[in-house]
Design a protein around this motif. Structure first.
Motif, PDB file in Angstrom:
ATOM      1  N   THR A  60      -2.615 -19.506  39.388  1.00 19.65           N
ATOM      2  CA  THR A  60      -2.443 -18.497  40.433  1.00 19.65           C
ATOM      3  C   THR A  60      -3.521 -18.662  41.489  1.00 19.65           C
ATOM      4  O   THR A  60      -4.692 -18.857  41.164  1.00 19.65           O
ATOM      5  CB  THR A  60      -2.515 -17.070  39.832  1.00 19.65           C
ATOM      6  N   ILE A  61      -3.104 -18.604  42.728  1.00 15.34           N
ATOM      7  CA  ILE A  61      -4.035 -18.605  43.864  1.00 15.34           C
ATOM      8  C   ILE A  61      -4.199 -17.163  44.322  1.00 15.34           C
ATOM      9  O   ILE A  61      -3.223 -16.430  44.483  1.00 15.34           O
ATOM     10  CB  ILE A  61      -3.491 -19.449  45.039  1.00 15.34           C
ATOM     11  N   GLU A  62      -5.428 -16.772  44.537  1.00 15.30           N
ATOM     12  CA  GLU A  62      -5.710 -15.465  45.113  1.00 15.30           C
ATOM     13  C   GLU A  62      -6.239 -15.698  46.524  1.00 15.30           C
ATOM     14  O   GLU A  62      -7.151 -16.502  46.728  1.00 15.30           O
ATOM     15  CB  GLU A  62      -6.749 -14.704  44.288  1.00 15.30           C
ATOM     16  N   VAL A  63      -5.646 -15.016  47.484  1.00 14.53           N
ATOM     17  CA  VAL A  63      -6.047 -15.112  48.890  1.00 14.53           C
ATOM     18  C   VAL A  63      -6.730 -13.796  49.246  1.00 14.53           C
ATOM     19  O   VAL A  63      -6.125 -12.729  49.120  1.00 14.53           O
ATOM     20  CB  VAL A  63      -4.828 -15.343  49.814  1.00 14.53           C
ATOM     21  N   VAL A  64      -7.980 -13.878  49.655  1.00 10.91           N
ATOM     22  CA  VAL A  64      -8.738 -12.691  50.039  1.00 10.91           C
ATOM     23  C   VAL A  64      -8.964 -12.755  51.549  1.00 10.91           C
ATOM     24  O   VAL A  64      -9.629 -13.664  52.040  1.00 10.91           O
ATOM     25  CB  VAL A  64     -10.092 -12.608  49.294  1.00 10.91           C
ATOM     26  N   VAL A  65      -8.363 -11.815  52.262  1.00 11.04           N
ATOM     27  CA  VAL A  65      -8.464 -11.770  53.724  1.00 11.04           C
ATOM     28  C   VAL A  65      -9.502 -10.727  54.107  1.00 11.04           C
ATOM     29  O   VAL A  65      -9.367  -9.552  53.763  1.00 11.04           O
ATOM     30  CB  VAL A  65      -7.098 -11.438  54.368  1.00 11.04           C
ATOM     31  N   ARG A  66     -10.546 -11.198  54.775  1.00  9.78           N
ATOM     32  CA  ARG A  66     -11.601 -10.304  55.263  1.00  9.78           C
ATOM     33  C   ARG A  66     -11.580 -10.329  56.786  1.00  9.78           C
ATOM     34  O   ARG A  66     -10.782 -11.032  57.392  1.00  9.78           O
ATOM     35  CB  ARG A  66     -12.951 -10.764  54.718  1.00  9.78           C
ATOM     36  N   ILE A  67     -12.477  -9.583  57.404  1.00 13.73           N
ATOM     37  CA  ILE A  67     -12.499  -9.471  58.861  1.00 13.73           C
ATOM     38  C   ILE A  67     -12.617 -10.844  59.524  1.00 13.73           C
ATOM     39  O   ILE A  67     -11.888 -11.157  60.451  1.00 13.73           O
ATOM     40  CB  ILE A  67     -13.652  -8.554  59.332  1.00 13.73           C
ATOM     41  N   ASP A  68     -13.522 -11.699  59.042  1.00 18.55           N
ATOM     42  CA  ASP A  68     -13.766 -12.989  59.684  1.00 18.55           C
ATOM     43  C   ASP A  68     -13.335 -14.197  58.867  1.00 18.55           C
ATOM     44  O   ASP A  68     -13.313 -15.305  59.389  1.00 18.55           O
ATOM     45  CB  ASP A  68     -15.257 -13.148  60.006  1.00 18.55           C
ATOM     46  N   THR A  69     -13.025 -14.004  57.583  1.00 17.66           N
ATOM     47  CA  THR A  69     -12.734 -15.141  56.726  1.00 17.66           C
ATOM     48  C   THR A  69     -11.479 -14.919  55.888  1.00 17.66           C
ATOM     49  O   THR A  69     -11.043 -13.792  55.667  1.00 17.66           O
ATOM     50  CB  THR A  69     -13.903 -15.430  55.755  1.00 17.66           C
TER      51      THR A  69
END
Length: 136
Positions: A60-69
């Motif tokens: 499983t891939i987890e994608v963490v979307v933050r303000i800049d990254t």
């Protein structure tokens, strides 16, 4: 009532005409939006399964979307920490592969794929790509 009050055809000359001066001032001063707060960007997490050529789940891939990254995790391993703006530009126009850290994003026909460590390639589910495109 006087004729001036009942008839709309005469101008009231007792008041100066400010419409031309107002229009002249508006054309000289550019207006900026009166929004004191910048637009809110979505941040959060997404997950999707990686499957091999037989369709078996391999992780499983987890994608963490933050303000800049945008960070990609595979288990407890960080695969990539991408600049959100750069990734957004690639999603909008995925002409050439997008290589960042241990991941390469690319298009195979109409399918978005990623390669991990230059070895194994996986298709990224369309709903994940659509969501990333919408929020990136």
């Amino acid at each position: 009532m006087t004729e001036q009050q009942t008839s709309g055809s005469r101008l009231d000359t007792s008041q100066p005409d400010r419409s031309k001066a107002s229009a002249r001032n508006q054309s000289q001063t550019p207006r900026t939006p009166v929004n004191p707060h910048p637009p809110v960007q979505w941040t959060g997490r997404l997950e999707f399964d990686l499957t091999d050529s037989r369709g078996w789940r391999v992780g499983t891939i987890e994608v963490v979307v933050r303000i800049d990254t945008v960070t990609l995790w595979y288990g407890n391993r960080t695969l990539a920490v991408m600049h959100r703006e750069s990734f957004k530009h690639w999603l909008m126009r995925p002409v050439v592969p997008f290589e960042f850290d241990d991941v390469v994003w690319y298009m195979q026909g109409t399918t978005t794929c990623l390669t991990i460590d230059g070895a194994n390639s996986y298709a990224v589910p369309d709903p994940i790509v659509d969501h990333l495109f919408a929020v990136a």
